[in-house]
Design an enzyme around this catalytic site. Structure first.
Site, PDB file in Angstrom:
ATOM      1  CG  ASP A  99      40.479  47.381  47.791  1.00 50.78           C
ATOM      2  OD1 ASP A  99      41.855  48.105  47.755  1.00 50.78           O
ATOM      3  OD2 ASP A  99      40.359  46.453  47.220  1.00 50.78           O
TER       4      ASP A  99
ATOM      5  CD  GLU B  48      42.586  50.951  56.757  1.00 48.23           C
ATOM      6  OE1 GLU B  48      43.079  52.137  57.679  1.00 48.23           O
ATOM      7  OE2 GLU B  48      43.169  49.969  56.632  1.00 48.23           O
TER       8      GLU B  48
ATOM      9  CG  ASP C  88      38.206  52.958  48.179  1.00 49.07           C
ATOM     10  OD1 ASP C  88      38.984  53.437  47.346  1.00 49.07           O
ATOM     11  OD2 ASP C  88      37.198  51.919  48.079  1.00 49.07           O
TER      12      ASP C  88
ATOM     13  CG  LEU D  35      34.413  50.335  38.313  1.00 45.71           C
ATOM     14  CD1 LEU D  35      34.302  49.133  39.031  1.00 45.71           C
ATOM     15  CD2 LEU D  35      33.435  51.262  37.589  1.00 45.71           C
TER      16      LEU D  35
ATOM     17  CD  GLU E  62      30.091  43.432  34.652  1.00 43.51           C
ATOM     18  OE1 GLU E  62      31.692  43.563  34.967  1.00 43.51           O
ATOM     19  OE2 GLU E  62      29.579  43.257  33.686  1.00 43.51           O
TER      20      GLU E  62
ATOM     21  CE  LYS F 174      35.949  47.251  42.115  1.00 43.48           C
ATOM     22  NZ  LYS F 174      37.113  46.654  43.219  1.00 43.48           N
TER      23      LYS F 174
ATOM     24  CG  ASP G 148      40.396  41.646  45.615  1.00 46.83           C
ATOM     25  OD1 ASP G 148      40.726  42.930  45.516  1.00 46.83           O
ATOM     26  OD2 ASP G 148      40.879  41.576  47.211  1.00 46.83           O
TER      27      ASP G 148
ATOM     28  CD  GLU H 287      40.034  42.065  38.358  1.00 48.55           C
ATOM     29  OE1 GLU H 287      39.836  43.327  37.313  1.00 48.55           O
ATOM     30  OE2 GLU H 287      40.861  42.388  39.617  1.00 48.55           O
TER      31      GLU H 287
ATOM     32  CE1 TYR I 225      36.470  44.519  34.307  1.00 51.13           C
ATOM     33  CE2 TYR I 225      37.275  42.211  35.178  1.00 51.13           C
ATOM     34  CZ  TYR I 225      37.129  43.440  35.718  1.00 51.13           C
ATOM     35  OH  TYR I 225      38.530  44.113  35.427  1.00 51.13           O
TER      36      TYR I 225
ATOM     37  CE  LYS J 263      31.464  46.715  34.545  1.00 47.32           C
ATOM     38  NZ  LYS J 263      32.106  45.563  33.662  1.00 47.32           N
TER      39      LYS J 263
ATOM     40  CE  LYS K 244      36.610  47.939  46.546  1.00 44.61           C
ATOM     41  NZ  LYS K 244      37.219  48.932  47.459  1.00 44.61           N
TER      42      LYS K 244
ATOM     43  CB  CYS L 107      65.717  25.362  67.065  1.00 42.88           C
ATOM     44  SG  CYS L 107      64.521  24.402  66.846  1.00 42.88           S
TER      45      CYS L 107
ATOM     46  CB  CYS M  52      66.342  20.612  68.645  1.00 40.09           C
ATOM     47  SG  CYS M  52      66.790  22.037  67.753  1.00 40.09           S
TER      48      CYS M  52
ATOM     49  CB  CYS N  80      65.992  24.099  62.926  1.00 43.05           C
ATOM     50  SG  CYS N  80      66.575  23.064  64.044  1.00 43.05           S
TER      51      CYS N  80
ATOM     52  CB  CYS O 133      64.917  20.295  64.958  1.00 45.05           C
ATOM     53  SG  CYS O 133      63.462  20.278  65.989  1.00 45.05           S
TER      54      CYS O 133
HETATM   55  S1  IVH Z   1      34.667  47.703  35.460  1.00 50.49           S
HETATM   56  C1  IVH Z   1      34.919  51.184  33.307  1.00 50.49           C
HETATM   57  N1  IVH Z   1      33.823  45.413  36.206  1.00 50.49           N
HETATM   58  O1  IVH Z   1      38.243  47.128  39.765  1.00 50.49           O
HETATM   59  C2  IVH Z   1      35.732  50.687  34.269  1.00 50.49           C
HETATM   60  N2  IVH Z   1      36.087  46.123  36.753  1.00 50.49           N
HETATM   61  O2  IVH Z   1      37.506  50.228  40.219  1.00 50.49           O
HETATM   62  C3  IVH Z   1      36.194  49.522  34.395  1.00 50.49           C
HETATM   63  N3  IVH Z   1      37.197  45.186  38.804  1.00 50.49           N
HETATM   64  O3  IVH Z   1      40.501  48.214  37.613  1.00 50.49           O
HETATM   65  C4  IVH Z   1      35.980  48.460  35.197  1.00 50.49           C
HETATM   66  N4  IVH Z   1      35.610  43.438  38.493  1.00 50.49           N
HETATM   67  O4  IVH Z   1      40.594  45.902  38.302  1.00 50.49           O
HETATM   68  C5  IVH Z   1      34.756  46.299  35.814  1.00 50.49           C
HETATM   69  N5  IVH Z   1      33.142  43.463  36.683  1.00 50.49           N
HETATM   70  C6  IVH Z   1      33.724  44.416  36.548  1.00 50.49           C
HETATM   71  C7  IVH Z   1      35.344  44.464  37.797  1.00 50.49           C
HETATM   72  C8  IVH Z   1      36.139  44.956  38.028  1.00 50.49           C
HETATM   73  C9  IVH Z   1      36.754  43.584  39.191  1.00 50.49           C
HETATM   74  C10 IVH Z   1      38.873  45.987  39.370  1.00 50.49           C
HETATM   75  C11 IVH Z   1      39.484  46.056  37.360  1.00 50.49           C
HETATM   76  C12 IVH Z   1      39.187  47.494  38.074  1.00 50.49           C
HETATM   77  C13 IVH Z   1      38.250  48.349  39.081  1.00 50.49           C
HETATM   78  C14 IVH Z   1      37.913  49.399  39.177  1.00 50.49           C
END
Ligand code: IVH
Length: 673
Positions: free
Chosen positions: A36, A38, A40, A86, A117, A119, A121, A180, A232, A296, A320, A413, A416, A431, A436
């Site tokens: 991710d 890279e 970005d 985001l 919150e 994030k 994955d 998610e 979320y 947020k 991140k 193999c 064996c 195998c 074996c």
């Molecule tokens: S809010 C208004 N909250 O991150 C923005 N996103 O790049 C809507 N993600 O596609 C997303 N944890 O899949 C939000 N606590 C969290 C999150 C979260 C993971 C992911 C989500 C989104 C990506 C945003």
């Protein structure tokens, strides 16, 4: 000058290509090639180029949209409100800049209240509840069009099919919520073990596994995967008015939706940064993968004032975690032979420190994966350790010199030397020599392991020697070993030889499910072995069962039934099993029908028990007809909390699930006898 702009145009084009490819790998193949971070970096560079030289921008540039189109496997769901993505902050400085921008836009000096919150994955999804009923579940897709994966989402236990009535307030007419889908680490590790045992290709990380599971065409397969979801963000909502993100999170929690308990209101950006530090520290202790923190602006009124740019809200930002990556050299690519004969290429790495551990091996999964990444001996590679999960190679960063030949699977193999079988179009190489030594070694290792006969002191090295010396050719040979034979082995004193013999004798007394699991039948792991033991009661009955009989067992499908039959139809296997039946003292599983006092009761265990291991507790609960699952929900009947319980205890208390201490569990179990 002309030359310069030519160069920039070429760079922009190259970036677009790289990003498009990355999007494709991520969204369509569920198999990202670059990290991710890279991604970005590339995206930022392209954005900067296009900003400074608008003539370079194209309408189909990856900067003009987020993600890629949904695959055609599923129907399309148009998100009524686009699912945004985001912006990222790379460091604390950029977080402060974000905060300043927010204040500037709001023309305010006062501290901003944020909700911080984790994030997650995983995979972005949207759920639609019409009058409290789940009607649609979709993937994020490109943010506008997602895939209709309703049937698959319905299999996720933590996603309620109906909202519950909140104590205060009401069920909204319409509720679209975003969140998610993830696979908990524990579930992921187990799932990969099972795949390895079944000779199926393994997933590189939980995110890929979750994506794969969610986009299965057969919901039954999805249902068998340990998916979980956290919600979320709001979509379109009618009939209830949430005033802030915090209000929203509390509101949907009251409706029975799962929200992340770590979310927190933070007054000012410093509190957010503190939160980030905290989560950075505990990220490895979480049972799911997180890749950062999201901040947020709490107030929805302020969010509205701030608005959005190019599908990213100006009121939210992702920060991140620092990537846990390292570069090292693949010194050699070895091939390991598994219990059922499947070959797995393994990279022997120049040892490197990564997130506090020394890494010297990494599974390269399968040949396709190696080809795709074009990994060769002597290449320098970038490896990443996503959480506690085994590290994997992201890509080659520097080719070896001179460059080695592309890796090939051996046609014999490596152990064996029997011919390797590979079905055209399949991923696996096998195998098939049942004699074996590598396979025998793995079989014995499995047979002796904790979930099976649990033979103490029979470690990998010893097993290797026993097989190499020809002392053990079949599972039952273990029970005929003599002290003399053992004492003749490397580093084996009289005393330790006796200890091993004692442990083997002790292991003769076992339970049917352990015995079944120990045979290492393809597709039969701990769980299936328990179901089989409950149903057939004796090994003889299981060995005689027809495929139809087997299909009558809970959770057993065609493939598993076939594999079991195939195992016992092999005369050599059957003979070994018959000999084992004579040697072992097998305890039949407790009778459940009729008096299974815990029938259909669901238990979750947390913390450490004193009078028994977690495994024993699970076994006892199951013997009484109960079920043990890994996460707490409203449907959980009991949470058993041992010493130092985890967040599951808190969750149980929040949900009002009955909590038992160890004594309580013992009492409940006693009542079932
Ligand atoms: S809010 C208004 N909250 O991150 C923005 N996103 O790049 C809507 N993600 O596609 C997303 N944890 O899949 C939000 N606590 C969290 C999150 C979260 C993971 C992911 C989500 C989104 C990506 C945003």
């Amino acid at each position: 000058m002309a030359d310069h702009s030519h160069k920039l145009a070429a760079e922009a084009e190259k970036l677009r290509d790289q990003l498009n490819r990355a999007n494709y790998r991520y969204y369509i193949l569920d198999d990202p090639e670059i990290s991710d971070a890279e991604y970005d970096k590339l995206l930022r560079r392209l954005e900067a180029l296009e900003r400074e030289h608008p003539e370079l921008a194209t309408s189909d540039s990856p900067t003009q949209r987020v993600g890629a189109a949904p695959s055609e496997k599923f129907g399309v769901v148009v998100h009524r409100r686009p699912m945004m993505s985001l912006g990222n902050a790379m460091d604390a400085e950029e977080m402060r800049e974000f905060d300043k921008r927010v204040k500037r836009l709001l023309k305010s000096d006062a501290e901003i209240e944020y909700v911080a919150e984790v994030k997650l994955d995983g995979l972005g999804i949207e759920l639609v509840y019409d009058d409290g009923r789940l009607t649609v579940g979709s993937t994020r897709g490109d943010g506008i069009n997602g895939e209709d994966v309703t049937q698959n989402i319905r299999t996720i236990k933590s996603v309620p099919l109906r909202l519950q009535h909140p104590e205060r307030g009401k069920i909204p007419r319409l509720l679209e919520v975003r969140g998610e889908v993830i696979i908990p680490r524990s579930g992921f590790v187990k799932m990969n073990q099972e795949r390895e045992e079944a000779g199926e290709p393994m997933f590189a990380n939980p995110r890929n596994a979750a994506a794969g599971a969610l986009r299965q065409l057969d919901p039954k397969i999805t249902a068998s995967r340990p998916l979980d979801a956290f919600l979320y963000a709001p979509g379109v909502i009618e009939g209830v008015n949430f005033k802030s993100q915090w209000d929203f999170l509390q509101g949907i929690k009251a409706l029975g939706l799962r929200v992340n308990p770590l979310s927190r209101v933070c007054n000012g950006i410093d509190a957010v940064l503190e939160y980030w530090n905290e989560i950075t520290e505990k990220r490895h202790a979480l049972d799911y993968e997180a890749d950062g923190v999201v901040a947020k602006v709490n107030s929805y009124a302020l969010q509205e004032q701030l608005g959005e740019v190019s599908r990213s809200p100006r009121w939210a930002i992702a920060y991140k975690f620092k990537a846990q990556q390292a570069e090292t050299v693949v010194e050699k690519i070895d091939v390991q032979v598994g219990r059922i004969g499947s070959l797995t290429p393994v990279g022997k790495l120049r040892p490197v420190q990564l997130a506090g551990v020394t890494i010297s091996n990494t599974s390269l999964h399968n040949l396709d994966e190696i080809r795709r990444k074009d990994i060769r001996e002597r290449d320098t590679v970038l490896i990443e350790r996503a959480g506690d999960v085994i590290p994997y190679v992201i890509r080659v960063t520097k080719e070896g010199h001179p460059r080695a030949k592309p890796f090939e699977m051996p046609d014999k193999c490596p152990v064996c030397h029997a011919a390797i079988v590979h079905e055209e179009g399949e991923v696996g190489y096998f195998c098939v020599n049942a004699n074996c030594p590598a396979r025998m070694r793995e079989s014995i290792r499995h047979f002796a392991s904790k979930g099976c006969l649990d033979i103490e002191g029979l470690g990998d090295k010893l097993v290797g020697q026993l097989v190499e010396q020809g002392l053990v050719k079949e599972l039952d040979d273990l029970f005929h070993l003599t002290k003399q034979q053992l004492a003749g082995l490397d580093r084996m004193a009289d005393k330790s030889a006796q200890n091993v013999l004692d442990a083997i004798q002790k292991a003769r007394k076992t339970q049917l499910d352990r015995f079944i699991n120990g045979l290492g039948i393809r597709h039969v792991g701990e769980h299936t072995a328990r179901q089989l033991a409950l149903k057939f009661k004796t090994m003889d009955a299981l060995a005689d069962a027809s495929e139809d009989d087997l299909l009558g067992v809970r959770d057993i499908g065609n493939e598993v039934a076939h594999s079991i039959r195939e195992y016992f139809d092999e005369p050599r296997n059957l003979k070994a099993v018959k000999r084992l039946i004579k040697i072992l003292e097998v305890e039949a599983p407790a009778e459940v029908e009729g008096r299974g006092a815990l029938r259909d009761k669901t238990f979750v265990l947390t913390g450490t028990l004193e009078s028994m291991t977690r495994e024993e507790a699970e076994r006892k609960i199951m013997a009484a007809g109960g079920r043990v699952t890994s996460s707490v929900s409203r449907k959980t009947d009991f949470v058993v909390a041992g010493a130092e319980p985890g967040s599951k205890l808190k969750k149980a208390q929040d949900l009002g699930v009955r909590v038992l201490d160890e004594k309580g569990l013992v009492q409940v179990l006693a009542g079932t006898n």
